[in-house]
Design a protein around this motif. Structure first.
Motif, short mmCIF file in Angstrom:
data_model
loop_
_atom_site.label_atom_id
_atom_site.label_comp_id
_atom_site.label_asym_id
_atom_site.label_seq_id
_atom_site.Cartn_x
_atom_site.Cartn_y
_atom_site.Cartn_z
N TYR A 130 2.06 -9.87 98.45
CA TYR A 130 2.43 -9.08 97.28
C TYR A 130 1.34 -8.03 97.02
O TYR A 130 0.50 -8.22 96.13
N PRO A 131 1.36 -6.92 97.77
CA PRO A 131 0.31 -5.91 97.64
C PRO A 131 0.10 -5.38 96.22
O PRO A 131 -1.04 -5.14 95.81
N LYS A 132 1.16 -5.21 95.44
CA LYS A 132 1.00 -4.71 94.07
C LYS A 132 0.25 -5.71 93.21
O LYS A 132 -0.53 -5.32 92.33
N TRP A 133 0.47 -6.98 93.43
CA TRP A 133 -0.24 -8.01 92.68
C TRP A 133 -1.71 -8.05 93.07
O TRP A 133 -2.57 -8.32 92.24
N ILE A 173 -7.27 -6.84 91.70
CA ILE A 173 -8.50 -6.15 92.09
C ILE A 173 -8.96 -5.21 90.98
O ILE A 173 -10.15 -5.18 90.64
N LEU A 174 -8.04 -4.46 90.39
CA LEU A 174 -8.42 -3.52 89.33
C LEU A 174 -8.95 -4.24 88.09
O LEU A 174 -9.96 -3.83 87.51
N VAL A 175 -8.28 -5.31 87.70
CA VAL A 175 -8.74 -6.08 86.53
C VAL A 175 -10.10 -6.71 86.82
O VAL A 175 -11.03 -6.62 86.00
N TYR A 176 -10.24 -7.33 87.98
CA TYR A 176 -11.51 -7.97 88.34
C TYR A 176 -12.63 -6.96 88.46
O TYR A 176 -13.76 -7.22 88.07
N THR A 180 -24.49 -13.21 85.88
CA THR A 180 -24.60 -12.79 87.28
C THR A 180 -23.74 -13.66 88.18
O THR A 180 -23.08 -13.15 89.09
N ARG A 181 -23.71 -14.95 87.94
CA ARG A 181 -22.84 -15.83 88.72
C ARG A 181 -21.37 -15.44 88.53
O ARG A 181 -20.60 -15.42 89.49
N GLU A 182 -21.01 -15.14 87.31
CA GLU A 182 -19.63 -14.73 87.03
C GLU A 182 -19.31 -13.41 87.75
O GLU A 182 -18.21 -13.25 88.30
N PHE A 183 -20.26 -12.50 87.77
CA PHE A 183 -20.09 -11.24 88.48
C PHE A 183 -19.79 -11.49 89.96
O PHE A 183 -18.85 -10.91 90.52
N PHE A 184 -20.57 -12.34 90.58
CA PHE A 184 -20.35 -12.62 92.00
C PHE A 184 -19.05 -13.39 92.23
O PHE A 184 -18.39 -13.21 93.25
N GLY A 185 -18.65 -14.23 91.28
CA GLY A 185 -17.36 -14.90 91.38
C GLY A 185 -16.22 -13.90 91.38
O GLY A 185 -15.25 -14.04 92.13
N LEU A 186 -16.34 -12.87 90.57
CA LEU A 186 -15.32 -11.82 90.55
C LEU A 186 -15.26 -11.11 91.89
O LEU A 186 -14.17 -10.79 92.38
N PHE A 187 -16.42 -10.88 92.50
CA PHE A 187 -16.41 -10.19 93.79
C PHE A 187 -15.86 -11.06 94.92
O PHE A 187 -15.29 -10.54 95.87
N ILE A 188 -15.97 -12.36 94.80
CA ILE A 188 -15.32 -13.23 95.78
C ILE A 188 -13.81 -13.10 95.64
O ILE A 188 -13.09 -13.00 96.64
#
Length: 124
Positions: free
Chosen positions: A48-51, A56-59, A99-107
């Motif tokens: 589901y590319p749109k999802w 990605i945009l929200v994160y 910072t941990r939350e930031f890296f979680g978002l990038f995962i």
């Protein structure tokens, strides 16, 4: 790709479960479970590319906020000299938690990005 998505799915479910004792599980459980569901679907060859783009945009927006927020990644890096994030799993210092939350978002962004590009390549 199937195995990678199963691993991502299990990892995100585990991450969501670890949020149970977090001060804001109502934010982080849905973040991780959204990624888990999309990875589960991708493991079943349903893309589901749109999802992925929506996630990605929200994160990415939330990651930018986490980066520049007071006690965010920028503070961790500049004021606290990139202090060890894995020293203890109990985050008593707010810049470590942020910072941990930031890296979680990038995962999450990475997993959704991989699936997005795979789905686009598969359709071509």
């Amino acid at each position: 790709m199937k195995i990678l998505n199963i691993v991502f799915c299990l990892m995100f479910v585990l991450f969501a479960g670890l949020q149970y004792n977090d001060p804001d599980p109502y934010v982080w459980m849905p973040i991780y479970l959204y990624s888990a569901v999309l990875c589960l679907l991708a493991s079943r060859n349903r893309f589901y590319p749109k999802w992925y783009i929506a996630g990605i945009l929200v994160y990415l927006a939330y990651a930018i906020y986490k980066f520049f927020d007071q006690n965010g990644v920028e503070d961790w890096f500049t004021k606290h000299h990139a202090e060890n994030l894995a020293e203890t799993m109990k985050a008593t210092k707010p810049w470590i938690e942020e910072t941990r939350e930031f890296f979680g978002l990038f995962i999450c962004i990475g997993a959704l990005g991989i699936n997005y590009f795979y789905a686009k390549r598969k359709r071509a």
